[in-house]
Design an enzyme around this catalytic site. Sequence first.
Site, PDB file in Angstrom:
ATOM      1  N   HIS A  72      -1.673 -16.420 -37.647  1.00  0.00           N
ATOM      2  CA  HIS A  72      -2.775 -16.111 -36.481  1.00  0.00           C
ATOM      3  C   HIS A  72      -4.494 -16.071 -37.357  1.00  0.00           C
ATOM      4  CE1 HIS A  72       1.847 -14.473 -35.417  1.00  0.00           C
ATOM      5  NE2 HIS A  72       1.221 -14.816 -34.485  1.00  0.00           N
ATOM      6  N   SER A  84       2.254 -15.460 -28.448  1.00  0.00           N
ATOM      7  CA  SER A  84       2.011 -14.252 -28.958  1.00  0.00           C
ATOM      8  C   SER A  84       0.460 -14.028 -29.217  1.00  0.00           C
ATOM      9  CB  SER A  84       2.124 -14.462 -29.927  1.00  0.00           C
ATOM     10  OG  SER A  84       1.823 -15.099 -31.490  1.00  0.00           O
ATOM     11  N   ASP A 118      -2.542 -13.813 -40.857  1.00  0.00           N
ATOM     12  CA  ASP A 118      -1.305 -13.804 -41.408  1.00  0.00           C
ATOM     13  C   ASP A 118      -1.430 -15.066 -41.508  1.00  0.00           C
ATOM     14  OD1 ASP A 118      -0.149 -14.860 -38.498  1.00  0.00           O
ATOM     15  OD2 ASP A 118       1.122 -12.703 -38.695  1.00  0.00           O
TER      16      ASP A 118
END
Length: 359
Positions: free
Chosen positions: A336, A48, A333
């Site tokens: 991340h 990701s 978050d």
Amino acid sequence: MLRLVIVLFLGLVVLHDHNAVVQGIEVAVLRKLAAKNNVTCLLVFGDSSVDPGNNNYLSTINKANYLPYGLDLNSQPTGRFSNGKLATDFIVEALGYVNMTRAFLDPQINKVDMLHGISFASAGSGYDDLTANFSNAMTLAKQREYLRHYELHLSQMVGVDKARETMKNALYILSMGTNDFLQNYFLEVIRSMQYTVEQYQNFLIRSLFTHVKIIHSQGARRLAVVGVPPLGCEPLIRTIRDDETKCDDDLNKVAFSFNLKIKRELQALKRLFGIKVAYIDIYGIILEAVQNPQKFGFTETSKGCCGTGTVEYGESCKGLKTCGDRTKFVFWDAVHPSEKMHKIMANEALKAINVDLLD
């Protein structure tokens, strides 16, 4: 906890004009060096940290196609695990091609995208195919398979010779590894019963070797590999370990030692295949930002911007309120980094690319 990918971003600075300077290098000069070396495009593999939305088209819970993700992309969530662009978007922008990379599985992908910036990455993936299987993400083997599809599509668009030239002169980026440890080895029981930590690290390094060997056979001559970040500094890990005041040293040691193995392997690959390699050290720059936040203008290093900032990421972040000033937060978050952190990491990444791949 939801079984979601725990990853950090490889981040690069937003470069909007030809006179911008990164590590003392004018972007215009960087672009001239890229042109001189016939760099054609960016081809990206990973998790990701570099997935611009491939998982939108997969049956997986690892998606980020909802707010507040994309908050700084005109509130348009694209599947990127970020409030804005990904690192690879900034790379391709710095090279002067397009302003964002595109997901290979995106049905709206166009010719310009195909020629200049494609990502095969899938949130939840890792060097270990088992890691991706836990969340039904694309394995690294599947990403390599799509690289072959890409070459076929490219051949139909521009001809076989031009396609081969594009593949040979592309800049390949590989960004993964975090999930192998946090989502697999230290969470599930299969690998931890099979291997010690060091044995598992070596297992992952062998996967890295296999991947590079295969893409080299398809034409790859320039490769940048992103190291694993300081795993113990993620807000989620701090919350799980019930200590928000400091990073988890044991996990950081695992990441640090694995990065040493990556660097040694890259030099071996360079000698064996004659491929140009660059190591991107995000471990050092993230740790520095966490330990010396005032140096970068941060005020919050232990929590993310989404929700409480302690546990929310991915689906559990969906629809939640965010902090008022994202530029004060190291993390977007609970796992991340914020876009500002991406920009700080950019200097390290572009410096390595310039010195090792564009000399």
